[in-house]
Design a protein around this motif. Structure first.
Motif, PDB file in Angstrom:
ATOM      1  N   GLU A 127       0.827  -1.202   0.000  1.00 50.22           N
ATOM      2  CA  GLU A 127       0.000   0.000   0.000  1.00 50.22           C
ATOM      3  C   GLU A 127       0.864   1.256   0.000  1.00 50.22           C
ATOM      4  OE1 GLU A 127      -3.255   2.487  -0.071  1.00 50.22           O
ATOM      5  OE2 GLU A 127      -3.035   0.364  -0.555  1.00 50.22           O
ATOM      6  N   LEU A 128       1.978   1.214   0.732  1.00 49.63           N
ATOM      7  CA  LEU A 128       2.881   2.364   0.767  1.00 49.63           C
ATOM      8  C   LEU A 128       3.471   2.622  -0.616  1.00 49.63           C
ATOM      9  CD1 LEU A 128       4.370   4.548   2.311  1.00 49.63           C
ATOM     10  CD2 LEU A 128       6.065   2.844   2.993  1.00 49.63           C
ATOM     11  N   ILE A 129       3.854   1.564  -1.318  1.00 50.56           N
ATOM     12  CA  ILE A 129       4.393   1.718  -2.668  1.00 50.56           C
ATOM     13  C   ILE A 129       3.320   2.251  -3.610  1.00 50.56           C
ATOM     14  CG2 ILE A 129       5.283   0.445  -4.666  1.00 50.56           C
ATOM     15  CD1 ILE A 129       6.731  -1.387  -2.688  1.00 50.56           C
ATOM     16  N   ASN A 130       2.093   1.747  -3.442  1.00 51.61           N
ATOM     17  CA  ASN A 130       1.000   2.186  -4.308  1.00 51.61           C
ATOM     18  C   ASN A 130       0.690   3.665  -4.114  1.00 51.61           C
ATOM     19  OD1 ASN A 130      -1.298   1.689  -6.167  1.00 51.61           O
ATOM     20  ND2 ASN A 130      -2.510   2.141  -4.356  1.00 51.61           N
ATOM     21  N   THR A 131       0.559   4.077  -2.849  1.00 53.09           N
ATOM     22  CA  THR A 131       0.185   5.463  -2.572  1.00 53.09           C
ATOM     23  C   THR A 131       1.355   6.430  -2.716  1.00 53.09           C
ATOM     24  OG1 THR A 131       0.580   5.147  -0.191  1.00 53.09           O
ATOM     25  CG2 THR A 131      -1.656   4.767  -1.003  1.00 53.09           C
ATOM     26  N   GLY A 132       2.571   5.937  -2.466  1.00 51.38           N
ATOM     27  CA  GLY A 132       3.723   6.830  -2.489  1.00 51.38           C
ATOM     28  C   GLY A 132       4.476   6.874  -3.796  1.00 51.38           C
ATOM     29  N   VAL A 133       4.309   5.841  -4.642  1.00 46.38           N
ATOM     30  CA  VAL A 133       5.061   5.776  -5.898  1.00 46.38           C
ATOM     31  C   VAL A 133       4.127   5.712  -7.108  1.00 46.38           C
ATOM     32  CG1 VAL A 133       6.755   4.476  -7.237  1.00 46.38           C
ATOM     33  CG2 VAL A 133       7.010   4.656  -4.753  1.00 46.38           C
ATOM     34  N   ILE A 134       3.239   4.711  -7.131  1.00 52.30           N
ATOM     35  CA  ILE A 134       2.390   4.506  -8.306  1.00 52.30           C
ATOM     36  C   ILE A 134       1.389   5.646  -8.490  1.00 52.30           C
ATOM     37  CG2 ILE A 134       0.812   2.940  -9.471  1.00 52.30           C
ATOM     38  CD1 ILE A 134       3.650   1.872  -9.071  1.00 52.30           C
TER      39      ILE A 134
END
Length: 206
Positions: A127-134
């Protein structure tokens, strides 16, 4: 029953608080360790040694290996590209690729690979990668596309979804193939990649 003057504040953990100036050095050590050995070989002891701090100092802020990984993921997310506006779609895409692909040749690429691999087993990290990167990447491309539509460089019905997926693939390819320095896929062809993204942007959806 509470005594007079008491507050609802949580008590501070025992021991001295972590020196805020040590944070960047510790996170940098995490990124270096991930780049060199991946998540499987990452240990709090190795991070502490590289950062020049005691393991006790490390544990006060990041008590587990997973906490260190989440902190590294946040660092990657915080480094997301800011808005780009060169005045043309090709110029924007070229600058975006330069900012995103070239750093993948270093430890940023190795870190990203390690984070993505571990995120398959860690919903919070995913979720962190999704919200912070994607999500920010999709937002950047949406802004670029809207400007391109205004300039007449893309049809009004164009959407950034395919371009976002393609950009993610190009970035990951650079991270994955860079270690094979002499291989045919080690060096990105910016001109070709710009053309691919432009096609993804400007093709009418079916």
């Amino acid at each position: 029953m509470t005594s007079r003057g008491s507050t609802n504040e949580s008590p501070r953990p025992p021991g001295r608080p972590v020196d805020a100036t040590l944070g960047p050095a510790i996170i940098e050590a995490v990124l270096d360790e991930l780049a060199e050995g991946g998540y499987a070989r990452l240990t709090t002891a190795s991070v502490a040694k590289r950062a020049g701090v005691s393991t006790a100092t490390l544990y006060r802020r990041w008590p587990t290996k997973r906490d260190l990984l989440l902190a590294a993921a946040q660092q990657v997310a915080d480094s997301e590209t800011h808005d780009i506006d060169t005045g043309s779609l090709d110029g924007d895409l070229r600058e975006l690729l330069t900012r995103k692909q070239l750093p993948m040749a270093g430890k940023a690429g190795a870190t990203l690979i390690a984070l993505l691999a571990e995120s398959r087993h860690d919903p919070e990290l995913a979720e962190l990668i999704n919200t912070g990167v994607i999500t920010p990447m999709h937002a950047h491309l949406t802004t670029m596309l809207n400007r391109a539509i205004t300039r007449g460089e893309a049809p009004p019905t164009a959407t950034p979804t395919t371009a976002t997926r393609l950009l993610g693939g190009l970035v990951l390819a650079q991270a994955a193939f860079t270690p094979q320095a002499n291989g045919p896929l080690a060096t990105p062809n910016i001109n070709t990649d710009v053309a691919l993204l432009r096609t993804a942007f400007t093709t009418q959806p079916e």
